[in-house]
Each structure stands twice: as structure tokens, then as C-alpha cells.
Design a protein around this motif. Structure first.
Motif, mmCIF file in Angstrom:
data_model
loop_
_atom_site.group_PDB
_atom_site.id
_atom_site.type_symbol
_atom_site.label_atom_id
_atom_site.label_comp_id
_atom_site.label_asym_id
_atom_site.label_seq_id
_atom_site.Cartn_x
_atom_site.Cartn_y
_atom_site.Cartn_z
ATOM 1 N N THR A 68 38.304 40.063 34.037
ATOM 2 C CA THR A 68 37.366 40.438 33.353
ATOM 3 C C THR A 68 37.393 41.820 33.772
ATOM 4 O OG1 THR A 68 36.118 40.128 35.420
ATOM 5 C CG2 THR A 68 35.570 38.240 33.715
ATOM 6 N N VAL A 69 36.841 42.362 32.773
ATOM 7 C CA VAL A 69 36.439 44.177 33.476
ATOM 8 C C VAL A 69 35.433 44.213 34.247
ATOM 9 C CG1 VAL A 69 35.900 46.911 32.254
ATOM 10 C CG2 VAL A 69 37.043 44.760 31.338
ATOM 11 N N ALA A 70 35.591 44.549 35.340
ATOM 12 C CA ALA A 70 34.545 45.107 36.710
ATOM 13 C C ALA A 70 33.865 46.026 36.276
ATOM 14 C CB ALA A 70 34.697 44.103 38.070
ATOM 15 N N ALA A 71 34.684 47.433 35.787
ATOM 16 C CA ALA A 71 33.979 48.817 36.013
ATOM 17 C C ALA A 71 34.740 49.581 35.129
ATOM 18 C CB ALA A 71 33.861 49.095 36.873
ATOM 19 N N VAL A 72 34.603 50.198 34.618
ATOM 20 C CA VAL A 72 35.343 51.671 34.139
ATOM 21 C C VAL A 72 34.124 53.086 33.989
ATOM 22 C CG1 VAL A 72 35.795 51.753 31.302
ATOM 23 C CG2 VAL A 72 35.205 49.648 31.374
ATOM 24 N N SER A 73 35.557 53.942 34.583
ATOM 25 C CA SER A 73 35.294 55.395 34.959
ATOM 26 C C SER A 73 35.342 56.671 34.350
ATOM 27 C CB SER A 73 35.883 54.775 36.541
ATOM 28 O OG SER A 73 35.377 56.491 36.852
ATOM 29 N N THR A 74 34.650 56.520 33.426
ATOM 30 C CA THR A 74 35.019 57.891 32.878
ATOM 31 C C THR A 74 34.473 59.307 33.749
ATOM 32 O OG1 THR A 74 33.340 57.414 31.813
ATOM 33 C CG2 THR A 74 35.696 57.134 30.396
ATOM 34 N N ALA A 97 47.906 37.634 42.191
ATOM 35 C CA ALA A 97 47.375 38.781 42.008
ATOM 36 C C ALA A 97 45.558 38.425 41.434
ATOM 37 C CB ALA A 97 47.881 40.365 41.002
ATOM 38 N N LYS A 98 44.427 39.377 42.146
ATOM 39 C CA LYS A 98 43.210 39.025 41.704
ATOM 40 C C LYS A 98 42.759 40.242 41.025
ATOM 41 C CE LYS A 98 42.622 34.512 43.938
ATOM 42 N NZ LYS A 98 43.746 34.086 44.058
ATOM 43 N N VAL A 99 42.843 40.771 41.978
ATOM 44 C CA VAL A 99 42.256 43.073 40.764
ATOM 45 C C VAL A 99 43.204 43.143 40.940
ATOM 46 C CG1 VAL A 99 40.712 43.776 42.204
ATOM 47 C CG2 VAL A 99 40.227 41.900 43.267
ATOM 48 N N GLY A 100 43.104 43.931 39.910
ATOM 49 C CA GLY A 100 43.929 45.545 40.020
ATOM 50 C C GLY A 100 42.723 46.384 39.292
ATOM 51 N N VAL A 101 43.502 47.835 39.493
ATOM 52 C CA VAL A 101 43.175 48.942 38.995
ATOM 53 C C VAL A 101 44.200 49.912 38.478
ATOM 54 C CG1 VAL A 101 43.192 49.914 41.543
ATOM 55 C CG2 VAL A 101 42.042 50.902 40.061
ATOM 56 N N GLY A 161 39.666 61.524 31.986
ATOM 57 C CA GLY A 161 39.766 60.362 33.647
ATOM 58 C C GLY A 161 39.297 59.734 33.194
ATOM 59 N N SER A 162 39.939 58.593 33.599
ATOM 60 C CA SER A 162 39.814 57.401 33.848
ATOM 61 C C SER A 162 39.972 56.615 34.834
ATOM 62 C CB SER A 162 39.564 56.543 31.883
ATOM 63 O OG SER A 162 40.989 56.030 32.118
ATOM 64 N N SER A 163 39.410 55.282 34.942
ATOM 65 C CA SER A 163 39.776 54.320 35.824
ATOM 66 C C SER A 163 38.853 52.797 35.657
ATOM 67 C CB SER A 163 39.344 54.284 37.227
ATOM 68 O OG SER A 163 39.819 53.487 37.760
ATOM 69 N N VAL A 164 40.145 51.761 35.032
ATOM 70 C CA VAL A 164 39.694 50.466 34.823
ATOM 71 C C VAL A 164 39.682 49.297 35.491
ATOM 72 C CG1 VAL A 164 39.462 48.855 33.255
ATOM 73 C CG2 VAL A 164 39.233 50.948 32.484
ATOM 74 N N LEU A 165 38.721 48.872 36.254
ATOM 75 C CA LEU A 165 39.396 48.057 37.556
ATOM 76 C C LEU A 165 38.703 45.830 36.735
ATOM 77 C CD1 LEU A 165 36.988 48.424 41.140
ATOM 78 C CD2 LEU A 165 38.876 47.428 40.806
ATOM 79 N N VAL A 166 39.520 45.237 36.898
ATOM 80 C CA VAL A 166 39.588 44.013 35.814
ATOM 81 C C VAL A 166 40.214 42.942 38.083
ATOM 82 C CG1 VAL A 166 41.104 45.265 34.530
ATOM 83 C CG2 VAL A 166 42.507 44.500 36.071
ATOM 84 N N THR A 167 38.915 42.031 36.871
ATOM 85 C CA THR A 167 39.771 40.945 38.360
ATOM 86 C C THR A 167 40.343 39.608 37.363
ATOM 87 O OG1 THR A 167 37.580 41.064 38.268
ATOM 88 C CG2 THR A 167 37.709 42.112 39.990
ATOM 89 N N ARG A 168 40.042 38.712 38.436
ATOM 90 C CA ARG A 168 39.972 37.214 37.950
ATOM 91 C C ARG A 168 39.819 36.550 38.905
ATOM 92 N NH1 ARG A 168 44.752 33.306 35.553
ATOM 93 N NH2 ARG A 168 42.916 32.013 34.377
#
Ligand SMILES: [Zn+2]
Lengths: 397, 152
Positions: free
Chosen positions: A235-241, A376-380, A390-397
């Protein structure tokens, strides 16, 4: 804390210098992502394209271009340009559409065909465009700015040429196992340090190339995912722009000068790069200590070290130690750029931030063969482009 | 500089043409004092300031190197490179009074090995490129102290 959206499918066209139309790469990636999601193109309600500015008008309206190539279905469509963050911005548009309840399922696509050599500004004489002017008046290319950061890092934190070379050696080893990477051979530190200096202190093998490539993801509401049999999707937990904050006191491409800090007092706030991931962590309610794997924008080897600190993997000045201890290699405590990074891919601008999310998704599903970060359960992801995007996306499972 | 040619600024309005003490021309907000280079006369960059009135502001002519690099390969057009190509250095220079960092090429003959973070530099005018009739001038940074022995 924002609700999650599901990543149902990911797809990529391998990076390279193929010289074909960017639409072909996007189409390939889109079809792969749809197949991965177990959906048909007609199921897609919203199409979000990440634009390319080097491929004429179809590139400026990429969402519609990809939709036409897949066959018009009457889906809702948008096209996004945000420099290197275009792909994440296209993801943000699709995610917002889903979270607002306006669409259940969306396709995000970015692809590029790039010219040879240094990125040059768009043609014509444009004396009101800082990007044109920095080439004309200074001869300042993108590696100029990367090299300024690299030298500064050596001065402040004692980074060495050997450290920079070690980043390349690590990423080349990761990329060798990735079928979508453009460069798939391991290199030695000796080979890196024997490659010619492009912009002192950075060498040819330490600066990312420009590539052709395409990436796509299928996003949906959690409800839609359940209905379609995706029981435990990434899942996408956050998107920062986020934008930078005034005064921006680090020199950024393509500017001639930083902001002036004369009108402000007190402690300086976070730098732009620090604020990008910080906003994602805050949105998700997840801290950097929970991250298992990261994909960062290694436009240069030295910049990867800056990112370790900027995304909170270690304190300022400790990135070299993290690298030297092997923590950021696959098998280490917090692997960075298991895909091989830009170092192994070369930059395909509108596809790159989407490709970061593809890699993190494969990692979290345990499908990153040969470069898997175990458990791996959390990725950034983190990415920075021109003009304050700029951007950052946080994904989790 | 070549006296047989007409000297013109490569970017009019960005710097004075004073041969002895040239300066970059920025803007200064009348309300909050924020300085910008190049000049910004339409808006103030300070998010807490809505001023629309600005004065021209000549930037400090001396500063200290924040970081530096060089360009070993010929930059793409619209840079007008010498033939044969001569690599050059670029420095990011911190101006104490303005609390900002400004980029510029270093004058010809300076190599990256000659420079160090913290070195003092001074603004000068120099040739950016030439055509048959004109010499186009641009600002460059010149080390204030003589080069150290044995450092290139
Ligand atoms: Zn103001």
C-alpha cells in the motif's frame, strides 16, 4: 493519518538507450502493470501520465497519449509535469482521486526517450529562463551542482573519493541482479577511480546517465483491492511533494544564487531535501527507524550519502560510517537502492519516481530476485528535481 | 579583454560595467530587506511579506568559497565554448552581508586543485565569449590571495 491505497500492479520497460518512441515504453510498462494487477485496460477509471518535455506535444499531454495508445475508453485523465518528481506527482494525483472516492482504480504511467550526453536546456534564446541562462552564462551543467554538493560533503564530513567510489560499487552490484537496469555489470573501486573526472571531484562512473525507460503502477482503493482478490497488497501510506521553505540556503539547480537569509532570524529550518521525506513520515505516522529499504535519487554517488541523512537513516555526518559498515548494501541493516539506483538505470525523468515505487513494491512482495531485502515491510523513496519539485513515497505491506 | 572590440554585457542589467569595481545587481525589498539575485522586482520571496517595492542592490564584491568544482568537458549549447575547449572552474561563493550564496565561473587559469572551501574571492568582469565585433562580458570570481606554492 491518511488512508492507504493499494498498489495492485507494477510494470517496467527495461532502461536503456533504445532510441524508440517513448509511448512504446509507456505502453509496455502499462500492460505489464495491468497484467500484474490481474485487470484489463477497460477496468481503469483514471489515467495519470507523467510528462516528458523532450518528445514534443505528445509528451506534454502524456496521460492522454498513453490512453490513446491503449485505446480510448472514456477514462478520466490527467497529465503531470514536476521535473524529476513528475512520476510521484502523477501517483499523488491518482491517489488523491482514489482517496476522494472519485475513482476506484487508476493507472499511472511515465516514460521517456532521451538524447545523448549532458541534459541541455530546451532550445531557443530564452533570457528569462534560469535553466537556459545557467548554461549560457556559467556553463553550469547538472553535474556542476552535484559536484558542488560532493565537495561540500568532503569539506564538512570528511567524505573521501573512496567513499564515493564505494557507493558506485555497491549500486552496480545491486543493479547487476536487476533485469530492468541498463548497466548490469559489477565494477571495482579501482575502475571507478580510474574513470575520468567530469566535474571535480566526481568521475564519469559516479554521475548518472540519461536513459530511455518506462514505468507504471496500478493503484486502487483498499475496498476495490479486496473485491478483486488482493488480500495483502502493498500500500501507499504517504506521498510527499512539498516545496522548499524560505529561505532556501542550499544552492539548487538551475539557480544562480540561494535565497538571502537577511530577513529571517532564529535557527534555520529543515533543508529542502530533509523536508521531502519528513513530510511523508508525518503523513504516514511512520518514522525513519521503521524503514527496511530505501530507494533514493543518486544523481551522483556523493548525493546518495546526503540522502541517508536527509531521509533520517542516520544523523548528519554519519552517512560515510553507514556506508563503510555495509549497512546500506543488500544484506545490511538498511539497504539503499537495491534496484541499483540511478547509477545502474540512468535517469528516465518521468518514469524514475514511478520506478522507485515499482522496486519498493517488488521488495515488499519478496519478488526482487537476486537483490531481495529479506522481510522488508516498509519502504521509502526520495527524489529531487529542478525548480523546487521533489517527492517521497512511503509504502508498507 | 580586447580593445579592438565593443564590450557588451552577456546579460544586460545583471551587473555594473565598472572596470575597477564591478558588482552584481540584485534587488532589495523595501519592507523586509530580502535580497535577490538576479533582481526580483515583481514579488518578494519572503512568504510573510507582500511588498511590491524594491530597490536596486549592488551585492558585496567579496565573499568566501562555499564549494567549487570544474567543467572538464565542454558544456552544451547555449554555452559558447572556446575552440579548443579550455576547462574552467565554477565556485559557489558565500556573501556574508547578504547571507546568500552566488555562483560564478572562476577566472581563467585557476584549477580546482588551487581552491579550498573558505578561500576569499573577489568579483571581476571577464570575457564569456566573442564574435567578430563584440566581446561579451560576464562576472567571474578571482582568488584574493596569491596561489599557494606547489598547488598547481
Ligand atoms: Zn519583502
Amino acid at each position: 493519518m491518511a488512508e492507504r491505497v493499494a498498489i495492485l500492479g507494477v510494470g517496467m520497460h527495461p532502461w536503456g538507450k533504445w532510441g524508440r518512441n517513448f509511448v512504446e515504453y509507456g505502453l509496455h510498462a502499462a500492460n505489464e502493470a495491468l497484467a500484474d494487477a490481474g485487470l484489463a485496460w477497460r477496468d481503469i477509471q483514471f489515467v495519470s501520465g507523467a510528462d516528458t518535455i523532450r518528445n514534443g506535444y505528445p509528451g506534454f499531454v502524456s496521460g492522454a497519449t498513453f490512453a490513446q495508445a491503449l485505446g480510448w475508453t472514456g477514462a478520466r485523465v490527467t497529465s503531470c509535469y514536476a521535473a524529476c518528481a513528475s512520476g510521484a506527482t502523477a501517483i499523488a494525483a491518482a491517489r488523491a482521486q482514489i482517496l476522494a472516492g472519485l475513482s476506484d482504480v487508476a493507472l499511472v504511467v511515465g516514460a521517456d526517450t532521451t538524447p545523448k550526453g549532458f541534459f541541455a536546456p530546451v532550445g531557443g534564446e530564452r533570457r528569462d529562463d534560469p535553466d537556459w541562462l545557467r548554461f549560457h552564462l556559467l556553463g553550469a551543467t547538472n553535474p556542476t551542482y552535484f559536484a558542488l554538493y560532493a565537495r561540500r560533503r568532503m569539506e564538512l564530513f570528511g567524505a573521501t573519493e573512496a567513499d564515493f567510489a564505494a557507493v558506485k560499487v555497491k549500486n552496480a552490484r545491486h543493479g547487476a541482479a536487476n533485469p530492468n537496469a541498463r548497466y548490469r555489470t559489477e565494477v571495482t573501486a579501482g575502475e571507478v577511480l580510474a574513470s575520468p573526472v567530469v566535474a571535480d571531484p566526481l568521475r564519469l562512473l559516479e554521475i548518472c546517465a540519461t536513459s530511455d525507460g518506462g514505468a507504471a503502477v496500478v493503484l486502487s482503493s483498499m475496498e476495490f483491492a479486496r473485491r478483486h482478490g488482493h488480500r495483502r497488497p502493498v500500500t501507499v501510506a504517504a506521498v510527499s511533494t512539498v516545496t522548499p521553505r524560505f529561505p532556501q540556503t542550499v544552492i539548487e539547480m538551475p539557480n544562480f544564487a540561494t535565497d538571502s537569509a537577511v530577513a529571517t532570524s532564529g535557527e534555520p529550518g529543515p533543508t529542502f531535501r530533509q523536508s521531502i521525506a519528513r513530510a511523508a513520515y508525518e503523513e504516514a505516522g511512520i518514522g525513519p527507524e521503521e524503514v527496511d529499504v530505501a530507494e533514493v535519487y543518486d544523481l551522483s554517488t556523493a548525493l546518495e550519502l546526503d540522502w541517508y541523512e536527509d531521509i533520517g537513516l542516520c544523523k548528519e555526518g554519519e552517512a560515510e560510517k553507514l556506508l563503510r559498515d555495509g549497512d546500506t548494501a543488500v544484506g545490511g541493516r538498511i539497504p539503499v537502492n537495491p534496484s541499483g539506483g540511478l547509477s545502474s538505470f540512468g535517469e528516465a525523468i518521468p518514469a524514475q519516481a514511478i520506478a522507485q515505487v515499482c522496486e519498493l513494491s517488488m521488495q515488499l512482495r519478496g519478488q526482487a530476485s537476486g537483490r531481495q531485502v529479506e522481510g522488508a515491510k516498509v519502504g521509502v523513496s526520495a527524489n529531487q528535481g529542478l525548480f523546487g519539485h521533489g517527492s517521497s513515497v512511503l509504502v508498507t505491506r | 579583454m580586447n580593445p579592438a572590440k565593443t564590450q557588451v554585457p552577456a546579460q544586460p542589467g545583471w551587473f555594473t560595467l565598472d572596470p575597477e569595481a564591478p558588482a552584481l545587481l540584485g534587488s532589495r525589498c523595501r519592507k523586509c530587506g530580502t535580497i535577490a539575485f538576479p533582481a526580483e522586482n515583481a514579488f518578494c520571496r519572503n512568504p510573510d511579506c507582500q511588498s511590491t517595492e524594491f530597490d536596486q542592490h549592488a551585492l558585496s564584491r567579496r565573499g568566501r568559497i562555499w564549494s567549487y568544482t570544474d567543467a572538464r568537458y565542454k558544456p552544451p549549447v547555449p554555452y559558447v565554448a572556446t575552440d579548443p575547449y579550455q576547462p574552467f572552474c565554477i565556485a559557489a561563493v558565500e556573501l556574508a552581508d547578504e547571507k546568500m550564496v552566488v555562483l560564478g565561473q572562476m577566472v581563467a587559469g585557476v584549477e580546482a586543485g588551487d581552491l579550498a572551501v573558505g578561500d576569499e574571492v573577489e568579483l571581476v568582469l571577464d570575457t564569456l565569449h566573442e564574435d567578430d565585433a563584440h566581446e561579451y562580458l560576464v562576472w567571474k570570481w578571482r582568488p584574493v590571495r596569491p596561489r599557494k606554492e606547489g598547488r598547481g
